[in-house]
Motif scaffolding. Structure first.
Motif, PDB file in Angstrom:
ATOM      1  N   ALA A   1       0.834  -1.208   0.000  1.00  0.00           N
ATOM      2  CA  ALA A   1       0.000   0.000   0.000  1.00  0.00           C
ATOM      3  C   ALA A   1       0.868   1.257   0.000  1.00  0.00           C
ATOM      4  O   ALA A   1       0.557   2.246  -0.677  1.00  0.00           O
ATOM      5  CB  ALA A   1      -0.926  -0.005   1.210  1.00  0.00           C
ATOM      6  N   SER A   2       1.981   1.208   0.738  1.00  0.00           N
ATOM      7  CA  SER A   2       2.867   2.368   0.810  1.00  0.00           C
ATOM      8  C   SER A   2       3.604   2.580  -0.502  1.00  0.00           C
ATOM      9  O   SER A   2       3.866   3.725  -0.895  1.00  0.00           O
ATOM     10  CB  SER A   2       3.866   2.191   1.951  1.00  0.00           C
ATOM     11  OG  SER A   2       3.191   2.125   3.184  1.00  0.00           O
ATOM     12  N   ILE A   3       3.952   1.495  -1.181  1.00  0.00           N
ATOM     13  CA  ILE A   3       4.607   1.601  -2.492  1.00  0.00           C
ATOM     14  C   ILE A   3       3.689   2.342  -3.464  1.00  0.00           C
ATOM     15  O   ILE A   3       4.112   3.248  -4.185  1.00  0.00           O
ATOM     16  CB  ILE A   3       4.967   0.201  -3.029  1.00  0.00           C
ATOM     17  CG1 ILE A   3       6.142  -0.382  -2.220  1.00  0.00           C
ATOM     18  CG2 ILE A   3       5.324   0.249  -4.510  1.00  0.00           C
ATOM     19  CD1 ILE A   3       6.400  -1.857  -2.474  1.00  0.00           C
ATOM     20  N   ALA A   4       2.423   1.969  -3.457  1.00  0.00           N
ATOM     21  CA  ALA A   4       1.453   2.636  -4.337  1.00  0.00           C
ATOM     22  C   ALA A   4       1.282   4.102  -3.944  1.00  0.00           C
ATOM     23  O   ALA A   4       1.240   4.985  -4.809  1.00  0.00           O
ATOM     24  CB  ALA A   4       0.117   1.906  -4.279  1.00  0.00           C
TER      25      ALA A   4
ATOM     26  N   THR B   1       4.917   5.435   3.963  1.00  0.00           N
ATOM     27  CA  THR B   1       4.979   6.032   2.632  1.00  0.00           C
ATOM     28  C   THR B   1       6.210   6.919   2.486  1.00  0.00           C
ATOM     29  O   THR B   1       6.913   6.881   1.469  1.00  0.00           O
ATOM     30  CB  THR B   1       3.709   6.859   2.361  1.00  0.00           C
ATOM     31  OG1 THR B   1       2.563   6.006   2.475  1.00  0.00           O
ATOM     32  CG2 THR B   1       3.741   7.472   0.967  1.00  0.00           C
ATOM     33  N   GLU B   2       6.500   7.718   3.503  1.00  0.00           N
ATOM     34  CA  GLU B   2       7.689   8.578   3.469  1.00  0.00           C
ATOM     35  C   GLU B   2       8.956   7.733   3.377  1.00  0.00           C
ATOM     36  O   GLU B   2       9.916   8.108   2.694  1.00  0.00           O
ATOM     37  CB  GLU B   2       7.719   9.465   4.717  1.00  0.00           C
ATOM     38  CG  GLU B   2       8.882  10.432   4.774  1.00  0.00           C
ATOM     39  CD  GLU B   2       8.919  11.413   3.609  1.00  0.00           C
ATOM     40  OE1 GLU B   2      10.025  11.887   3.264  1.00  0.00           O
ATOM     41  OE2 GLU B   2       7.849  11.706   3.036  1.00  0.00           O
ATOM     42  N   GLU B   3       8.959   6.605   4.070  1.00  0.00           N
ATOM     43  CA  GLU B   3      10.097   5.687   4.029  1.00  0.00           C
ATOM     44  C   GLU B   3      10.358   5.213   2.595  1.00  0.00           C
ATOM     45  O   GLU B   3      11.501   5.224   2.121  1.00  0.00           O
ATOM     46  CB  GLU B   3       9.796   4.490   4.935  1.00  0.00           C
ATOM     47  CG  GLU B   3      10.806   3.371   4.932  1.00  0.00           C
ATOM     48  CD  GLU B   3      10.340   2.221   5.806  1.00  0.00           C
ATOM     49  OE1 GLU B   3      10.823   2.108   6.943  1.00  0.00           O
ATOM     50  OE2 GLU B   3       9.467   1.438   5.362  1.00  0.00           O
TER      51      GLU B   3
ATOM     52  N   ILE C   1      13.479   5.349  -2.509  1.00  0.00           N
ATOM     53  CA  ILE C   1      13.544   5.509  -3.960  1.00  0.00           C
ATOM     54  C   ILE C   1      14.477   6.667  -4.333  1.00  0.00           C
ATOM     55  O   ILE C   1      15.305   6.552  -5.238  1.00  0.00           O
ATOM     56  CB  ILE C   1      12.133   5.719  -4.540  1.00  0.00           C
ATOM     57  CG1 ILE C   1      11.309   4.427  -4.399  1.00  0.00           C
ATOM     58  CG2 ILE C   1      12.201   6.153  -5.999  1.00  0.00           C
ATOM     59  CD1 ILE C   1       9.849   4.594  -4.755  1.00  0.00           C
ATOM     60  N   ASP C   2      14.368   7.783  -3.617  1.00  0.00           N
ATOM     61  CA  ASP C   2      15.223   8.937  -3.905  1.00  0.00           C
ATOM     62  C   ASP C   2      16.699   8.592  -3.698  1.00  0.00           C
ATOM     63  O   ASP C   2      17.548   8.936  -4.538  1.00  0.00           O
ATOM     64  CB  ASP C   2      14.841  10.122  -3.014  1.00  0.00           C
ATOM     65  CG  ASP C   2      13.531  10.768  -3.414  1.00  0.00           C
ATOM     66  OD1 ASP C   2      13.051  10.485  -4.535  1.00  0.00           O
ATOM     67  OD2 ASP C   2      12.979  11.538  -2.607  1.00  0.00           O
ATOM     68  N   CYS C   3      17.014   7.950  -2.581  1.00  0.00           N
ATOM     69  CA  CYS C   3      18.408   7.595  -2.291  1.00  0.00           C
ATOM     70  C   CYS C   3      18.936   6.591  -3.316  1.00  0.00           C
ATOM     71  O   CYS C   3      20.098   6.676  -3.736  1.00  0.00           O
ATOM     72  CB  CYS C   3      18.526   7.012  -0.887  1.00  0.00           C
ATOM     73  SG  CYS C   3      18.283   8.213   0.437  1.00  0.00           S
ATOM     74  N   ALA C   4      18.079   5.641  -3.711  1.00  0.00           N
ATOM     75  CA  ALA C   4      18.486   4.639  -4.693  1.00  0.00           C
ATOM     76  C   ALA C   4      18.784   5.292  -6.038  1.00  0.00           C
ATOM     77  O   ALA C   4      19.789   4.979  -6.688  1.00  0.00           O
ATOM     78  CB  ALA C   4      17.399   3.578  -4.837  1.00  0.00           C
TER      79      ALA C   4
END
Length: 339
Positions: free
Chosen positions: A18-21, A285-287, A292-295
């Protein structure tokens, strides 16, 4: 990067899906040894079901990997995931034991360990983050006392207890990480107390359901952590940082802003939240967004496998303190503990 391979299809995997979405990414492929669970989650996400974890991780549509399986499977899956070269996020804890955590970090090296995002999502709760940032900015001067309270609304099923690793390694692990992130200084001693007063069967299974830990930081700051597997009034999650110039508090959000002022209920506020996803849903969700940003940028993860190792170190010290009935003096993450 938008596609994520999700290894696991249980409760936490569903939370992460759910958080990924919500973060604007998508679950590309799913693997779980229970095929029915994998298929069910795949229907909800539009993901492909893989026959093995390795197949899910290798899927070309998966730019990154998330591991959300039981604690005792994390290390084996993490080693496999790191070998793919893809960014990896693993649900806490790093491993089911301190020794396994040490072996994992040693196997991949410290530089690679800092690229593994570890799911201590409570760092990203707005209230908790504000306390940490306020302490680091010197808003209360020198930090003197830190008190962290974590109480669940109700205990987990008894069958979960033997495979959980114990309350210190499974539940309080969040609070050890939070204490480290706020205090910013090494801990030099740990003293633990615990009992099984909610359900004596928990004690017969070798665990506790009610616990406290006191830690002394290198600079003299005293940290107190309180945990309970049962809380009659909801999901009790608070942090209090007390210093020379005042206090910072991350309090329990409530179900609404409603307060009743009557003769029968003078100043009675709405109840606190009862479910962990009501409280921490936004932080999950913030996690994902931060992962994604760091990756994408190739940066070290802000909470990583090294943090997981250090939290496991404190959890092991607390477990040993309880077993031996004494304060454990900390000498460093290579310390050996005898039960």
């Amino acid at each position: 990067m938008t596609g994520i391979a999700l290894v696991g299809a249980g409760r936490m995997a569903r939370v992460h899906a759910a958080s990924i979405a919500a973060a604007g990414a998508q679950v590309a492929t799913i693997y779980d040894p229970i095929e029915e669970a994998a298929c069910s989650l795949a229907r909800n996400t539009g993901a492909r079901v893989a026959a093995t974890a390795a197949e899910a991780m290798a899927d070309p549509a998966a730019d990154a990997i998330m591991i959300a399986t039981s604690s005792d499977t994390h290390v084996e899956l993490l080693l496999e995931a790191v070998r793919t070269g893809k960014p990896v996020l693993c649900e806490k804890p790093l491993a089911s034991s301190y020794e396994a955590s040490r072996k994992f970090v040693a196997a991949i090296g410290e530089a690679a360990a800092r690229k593994v995002f570890l799911g201590f999502n409570r760092r990203f709760d707005r209230g908790h983050a504000a306390v940490r940032e306020g302490v680091h900015a010197g808003r209360i001067g020198r930090l003197e006392q830190l008190t962290i309270t974590s109480r669940d609304p109700f205990p987990p099923p008894l069958e979960y207890i033997p495979r959980s690793g114990g309350l210190f390694r499974d539940m309080m692990i969040h609070d050890f990480d939070m204490a480290r992130s706020i205090v910013g200084k090494p801990m030099v001693s740990v003293t633990a107390h615990g009992s099984s007063i909610i359900d004596p069967e928990v004690g017969r299974l070798g665990d506790v359901d009610t616990a406290s830990v006191t830690m002394l930081a290198e600079d003299g700051t005293i940290v107190t952590i309180l945990n309970s597997r049962r809380c009659a009034f909801g999901f009790d999650q608070r942090i209090e940082a007390f210093g020379e110039k005042g206090m910072l508090l991350s309090d329990n959000p409530r179900q609404s802003g409603f307060t009743a002022f009557t003769r029968e209920a003078p100043g009675t506020a709405a109840p606190i939240l009862e479910f962990f996803m009501e409280r921490y849903g936004p932080s999950y969700t913030e996690e994902i967004r931060l992962f994604i940003d760091c990756a994408r940028e190739g940066r070290d993860m802000p909470v990583n496998a090294i943090d997981g190792l250090m939290a496991a170190y404190l959890a092991e010290a607390a477990t040993t303190s309880l077993a031996q009935g004494k304060t454990i003096i900390l000498t460093g993450p290579d310390q050996e503990f005898s039960k």
